[in-house]
Design an enzyme around this catalytic site. Sequence first.
Site, PDB file in Angstrom:
ATOM      1  CB  VAL A 199      -0.997  -0.177   1.021  1.00 14.97           C
ATOM      2  CG1 VAL A 199      -1.893   1.717   1.382  1.00 14.97           C
ATOM      3  CG2 VAL A 199      -2.392  -0.678   1.390  1.00 14.97           C
TER       4      VAL A 199
ATOM      5  NE  ARG B 130       8.378  -4.906   1.756  1.00 12.64           N
ATOM      6  CZ  ARG B 130       6.821  -5.041   1.550  1.00 12.64           C
ATOM      7  NH1 ARG B 130       6.083  -4.938   2.695  1.00 12.64           N
ATOM      8  NH2 ARG B 130       6.241  -6.807   1.024  1.00 12.64           N
TER       9      ARG B 130
ATOM     10  CD  GLU C 256      -0.820  -7.328  -2.458  1.00  9.31           C
ATOM     11  OE1 GLU C 256      -1.229  -8.044  -3.276  1.00  9.31           O
ATOM     12  OE2 GLU C 256      -1.484  -7.301  -2.088  1.00  9.31           O
TER      13      GLU C 256
ATOM     14  CG  PHE D 262     -20.323  -6.427   1.747  1.00 14.34           C
ATOM     15  CD1 PHE D 262     -21.190  -5.858   3.167  1.00 14.34           C
ATOM     16  CD2 PHE D 262     -21.910  -5.714   1.168  1.00 14.34           C
ATOM     17  CE1 PHE D 262     -22.101  -5.819   3.859  1.00 14.34           C
ATOM     18  CE2 PHE D 262     -23.304  -5.805   1.819  1.00 14.34           C
ATOM     19  CZ  PHE D 262     -23.094  -5.442   3.486  1.00 14.34           C
TER      20      PHE D 262
ATOM     21  CB  CYS E 152      -7.574  -7.463   2.844  1.00 16.47           C
ATOM     22  SG  CYS E 152      -5.344  -6.477   3.245  1.00 16.47           S
TER      23      CYS E 152
HETATM   24  P1  NAD Z   1       2.915  -4.987   4.261  1.00 19.34           P
HETATM   25  O1  NAD Z   1       3.364  -5.785   4.943  1.00 19.34           O
HETATM   26  O2  NAD Z   1       3.153  -5.060   2.651  1.00 19.34           O
HETATM   27  O3  NAD Z   1       3.719  -3.537   4.216  1.00 19.34           O
HETATM   28  C1  NAD Z   1       3.769  -2.854   5.253  1.00 19.34           C
HETATM   29  C2  NAD Z   1       5.186  -2.136   5.534  1.00 19.34           C
HETATM   30  O4  NAD Z   1       5.142  -1.626   6.996  1.00 19.34           O
HETATM   31  C3  NAD Z   1       6.411  -3.095   5.979  1.00 19.34           C
HETATM   32  O5  NAD Z   1       7.629  -3.129   4.893  1.00 19.34           O
HETATM   33  C4  NAD Z   1       6.932  -3.341   7.808  1.00 19.34           C
HETATM   34  O6  NAD Z   1       8.596  -3.200   7.533  1.00 19.34           O
HETATM   35  C5  NAD Z   1       6.569  -2.278   7.338  1.00 19.34           C
HETATM   36  N1  NAD Z   1       6.296  -1.405   9.209  1.00 19.34           N
HETATM   37  C6  NAD Z   1       5.918  -1.764  10.075  1.00 19.34           C
HETATM   38  N2  NAD Z   1       6.115  -1.441  10.926  1.00 19.34           N
HETATM   39  C7  NAD Z   1       6.498   0.297  11.136  1.00 19.34           C
HETATM   40  C8  NAD Z   1       7.687   1.173  11.857  1.00 19.34           C
HETATM   41  N3  NAD Z   1       6.940   1.400  13.180  1.00 19.34           N
HETATM   42  N4  NAD Z   1       8.205   1.797  11.060  1.00 19.34           N
HETATM   43  C9  NAD Z   1       8.174   1.611   9.798  1.00 19.34           C
HETATM   44  N5  NAD Z   1       7.842   0.329   9.562  1.00 19.34           N
HETATM   45  C10 NAD Z   1       6.995  -0.205   9.702  1.00 19.34           C
HETATM   46  O7  NAD Z   1       1.790  -4.415   4.742  1.00 19.34           O
HETATM   47  P2  NAD Z   1       0.206  -3.887   2.999  1.00 19.34           P
HETATM   48  O8  NAD Z   1       0.041  -4.794   2.466  1.00 19.34           O
HETATM   49  O9  NAD Z   1       0.963  -2.946   2.247  1.00 19.34           O
HETATM   50  O10 NAD Z   1      -0.837  -3.482   3.546  1.00 19.34           O
HETATM   51  C11 NAD Z   1      -0.743  -2.573   4.660  1.00 19.34           C
HETATM   52  C12 NAD Z   1      -1.726  -1.864   5.600  1.00 19.34           C
HETATM   53  O11 NAD Z   1      -3.127  -1.475   4.058  1.00 19.34           O
HETATM   54  C13 NAD Z   1      -2.448  -3.193   5.887  1.00 19.34           C
HETATM   55  O12 NAD Z   1      -3.599  -2.494   6.919  1.00 19.34           O
HETATM   56  C14 NAD Z   1      -3.229  -3.448   5.529  1.00 19.34           C
HETATM   57  O13 NAD Z   1      -4.792  -4.594   5.308  1.00 19.34           O
HETATM   58  C15 NAD Z   1      -3.940  -2.493   4.555  1.00 19.34           C
HETATM   59  N6  NAD Z   1      -4.364  -2.591   3.289  1.00 19.34           N
HETATM   60  C16 NAD Z   1      -3.541  -3.573   2.089  1.00 19.34           C
HETATM   61  C17 NAD Z   1      -4.265  -3.675   0.573  1.00 19.34           C
HETATM   62  C18 NAD Z   1      -3.376  -4.409  -0.256  1.00 19.34           C
HETATM   63  O14 NAD Z   1      -4.073  -4.767  -1.190  1.00 19.34           O
HETATM   64  N7  NAD Z   1      -1.897  -5.111   0.316  1.00 19.34           N
HETATM   65  C19 NAD Z   1      -4.662  -2.601   0.613  1.00 19.34           C
HETATM   66  C20 NAD Z   1      -5.713  -1.404   1.222  1.00 19.34           C
HETATM   67  C21 NAD Z   1      -5.375  -1.763   2.304  1.00 19.34           C
HETATM   68  C1  UGA Z   2      -9.107  -6.442  -1.766  1.00 21.77           C
HETATM   69  C2  UGA Z   2     -10.338  -5.399  -2.100  1.00 21.77           C
HETATM   70  O1  UGA Z   2     -10.645  -6.018  -3.554  1.00 21.77           O
HETATM   71  C3  UGA Z   2      -9.654  -3.702  -2.345  1.00 21.77           C
HETATM   72  O2  UGA Z   2     -10.723  -3.271  -2.457  1.00 21.77           O
HETATM   73  C4  UGA Z   2      -9.095  -4.069  -0.890  1.00 21.77           C
HETATM   74  O3  UGA Z   2      -7.981  -2.725  -0.659  1.00 21.77           O
HETATM   75  C5  UGA Z   2      -8.231  -4.891  -0.895  1.00 21.77           C
HETATM   76  O4  UGA Z   2      -8.576  -6.508  -0.596  1.00 21.77           O
HETATM   77  C6  UGA Z   2      -7.063  -4.986   0.930  1.00 21.77           C
HETATM   78  O5  UGA Z   2      -7.701  -4.150   1.494  1.00 21.77           O
HETATM   79  O6  UGA Z   2      -6.327  -5.468   0.519  1.00 21.77           O
HETATM   80  P1  UGA Z   2      -6.879  -7.697  -3.249  1.00 21.77           P
HETATM   81  O7  UGA Z   2      -7.284  -8.563  -2.217  1.00 21.77           O
HETATM   82  O8  UGA Z   2      -5.555  -7.361  -3.242  1.00 21.77           O
HETATM   83  O9  UGA Z   2      -7.815  -6.463  -3.173  1.00 21.77           O
HETATM   84  O10 UGA Z   2      -7.269  -8.602  -4.575  1.00 21.77           O
HETATM   85  P2  UGA Z   2      -9.197  -8.932  -5.048  1.00 21.77           P
HETATM   86  O11 UGA Z   2      -9.444  -8.836  -6.359  1.00 21.77           O
HETATM   87  O12 UGA Z   2      -9.773  -8.285  -4.149  1.00 21.77           O
HETATM   88  O13 UGA Z   2      -9.063 -10.814  -4.769  1.00 21.77           O
HETATM   89  C7  UGA Z   2      -9.054 -10.954  -3.419  1.00 21.77           C
HETATM   90  C8  UGA Z   2      -9.213 -12.371  -3.715  1.00 21.77           C
HETATM   91  O14 UGA Z   2     -10.606 -13.171  -4.758  1.00 21.77           O
HETATM   92  C9  UGA Z   2      -8.190 -13.112  -5.172  1.00 21.77           C
HETATM   93  O15 UGA Z   2      -7.635 -14.369  -4.049  1.00 21.77           O
HETATM   94  C10 UGA Z   2      -9.279 -13.422  -6.130  1.00 21.77           C
HETATM   95  O16 UGA Z   2      -8.865 -14.696  -6.585  1.00 21.77           O
HETATM   96  C11 UGA Z   2     -10.659 -13.658  -4.948  1.00 21.77           C
HETATM   97  N1  UGA Z   2     -12.118 -13.558  -6.652  1.00 21.77           N
HETATM   98  C12 UGA Z   2     -11.877 -12.028  -7.009  1.00 21.77           C
HETATM   99  C13 UGA Z   2     -12.967 -14.830  -6.526  1.00 21.77           C
HETATM  100  O17 UGA Z   2     -11.897 -15.586  -6.179  1.00 21.77           O
HETATM  101  N2  UGA Z   2     -13.468 -14.108  -7.627  1.00 21.77           N
HETATM  102  C14 UGA Z   2     -13.772 -13.034  -7.770  1.00 21.77           C
HETATM  103  O18 UGA Z   2     -14.603 -12.411  -8.487  1.00 21.77           O
HETATM  104  C15 UGA Z   2     -12.898 -11.710  -7.239  1.00 21.77           C
END
Ligand code: NAD
Ligand code: UGA
Length: 474
Positions: A16, A42, A176, A233, A283
Amino acid sequence: MELLVEKICCIGAGYVGGPTMAIIADKCPNILINVVDINEERIAAWNDSNLDKLPIYEPGLKEVIKRCRNRNLFFSNLVKENISNADMIFISVNTPTKTKGIGAGQASDLKWIEASARQIGKYGKGKTIVVEKSTLPVKTAQIIKSILLSSNKPQELKNEDDKSFYILSNPEFLAEGSAIDDLENPDRVLIGGENNDAISALKKIYLNWVSEDKILTTDLWSSELSKLIANAFLAQRVSSINSISALCESTNANINEVSRAIGMDSRIGKYFLNAGPGFGGSCFKKDILNLIYICNHYGINEVASYWEKVIEINNWQQNRIVKIILDKLFGNIAGKKIAIFGFAFKANTNDTRESPAISICKGLIEEGSILSIYDPKVQIDQIKKDLELYPFKENSSHNDGFWEFSNSTYEAAVNSDAIVILSEWNEFSEINYDLLINKMRKPSWIFDTRNTVNIDKAKKSGFKIWSLGNGNLN
Ligand code: NAD
Ligand code: UGA
């Protein structure tokens, strides 16, 4: 009072923090952005001159990084220094499920959030806007606020004005694989907060590329909760369609036809109706578990049980696929080679967190199978971490199942009894079936959990096919 934002610091350079800040830097060349992380490896990868070595694979990301990095976007481990300079600080750290203690297995582990808040409290210059970007349990802003207000600041900054912090919730909805497009063209941007000047300052940043009608402002708690609910949802839709995939298999119906037919009802909508091996990603599961924990905490146990089912169906779908493969291969896969196509939790990402491939591969190895795993973007070291103690080729005794790594679909298929498609990468729908089947043992099976295979072509080449939710075939 207008709050000027010239310098941003983002704590957390993950899936993110990295892409989100890259887009803000791209759209706002006048703002200086420092993305900081405690993980040195990283940060080094974000700074690698070879853009193919960025720590995450995301279509379109390389190009944005190329434009902005070392212009107004910087990656470093200088956490304190960059916190102390910033007008606005995004917290984008990980918030996984707690693994021990009270709430283990459900509640979010907020230790990284707390550590970030303490550092902001200590080094923040004051009048700083603190933005929750991570996904958090509702009411976390209250915790952050308490930490910031009780922080250990030098005496001279103790007057009311200097130590002030404004807290906003600005959850991220990117998915992603489509993160860059999602960030550039969001369905909506959600900003929750109590202070209008702080809300306006963040809104002004987004207005550089997002139209005003898409920027939604709410109170803090509605914003925090909306993020959890959006994910719940979406996951619920996946579990719903997956539950029906099994019914289609039992009734000669076809899940693709059912998805199409129900999706054309504008009240239902066509998105998120693709049946598959179960939802993965970092997530969905953690956010639903957190929702369950919160509901139980407030004594709303029926609501908690309702959401528990979404996860149960997801686990069931993965186990069901292992059983079907075993069943079709004469109830025995010990010593049989199976080619696994796709290990990431979906196509177009190198992320394997909670990937259904992990549990499906473990299930197959437990039955004694020899897996040859290929994914276009997932590296061997990541698979080693995910399959933990499950034996890798070199360490394996000949009686157990084990796995090996392949560099292509064709290499993986050599001498195998079956191909199992687990992520929907484009290249899997462009397979040359004649070429593959010639390398395989007979009967040669394809188990397609993503409905990517051209069934007619594959059958013509001699494959036996099982396709998820396709009752005409199975
Ligand atoms: P991630 O694990 O890829 O990245 C988090 C980073 O934060 C790590 O690199 C870690 O080393 C760093 N970190 C932790 N504590 C720290 C500190 N005290 N100081 C500096 N760096 C620190 O996680 P992510 O996938 O980017 O997710 C981050 C948040 O966003 C989560 O709450 C997740 O639920 C939310 N989110 C993720 C996605 C997604 O697609 N991955 C989408 C929407 C929301
Ligand atoms: C999901 C949400 O779509 C994002 O809006 C949100 O920000 C994110 O989680 C988060 O909070 O981390 P992501 O997990 O990256 O995003 O990917 P999705 O496209 O939502 O897929 C999630 C999982 O559901 C995957 O394993 C995908 O293959 C599966 N999926 C999705 C299905 O099996 N069928 C579908 O129709 C859609």
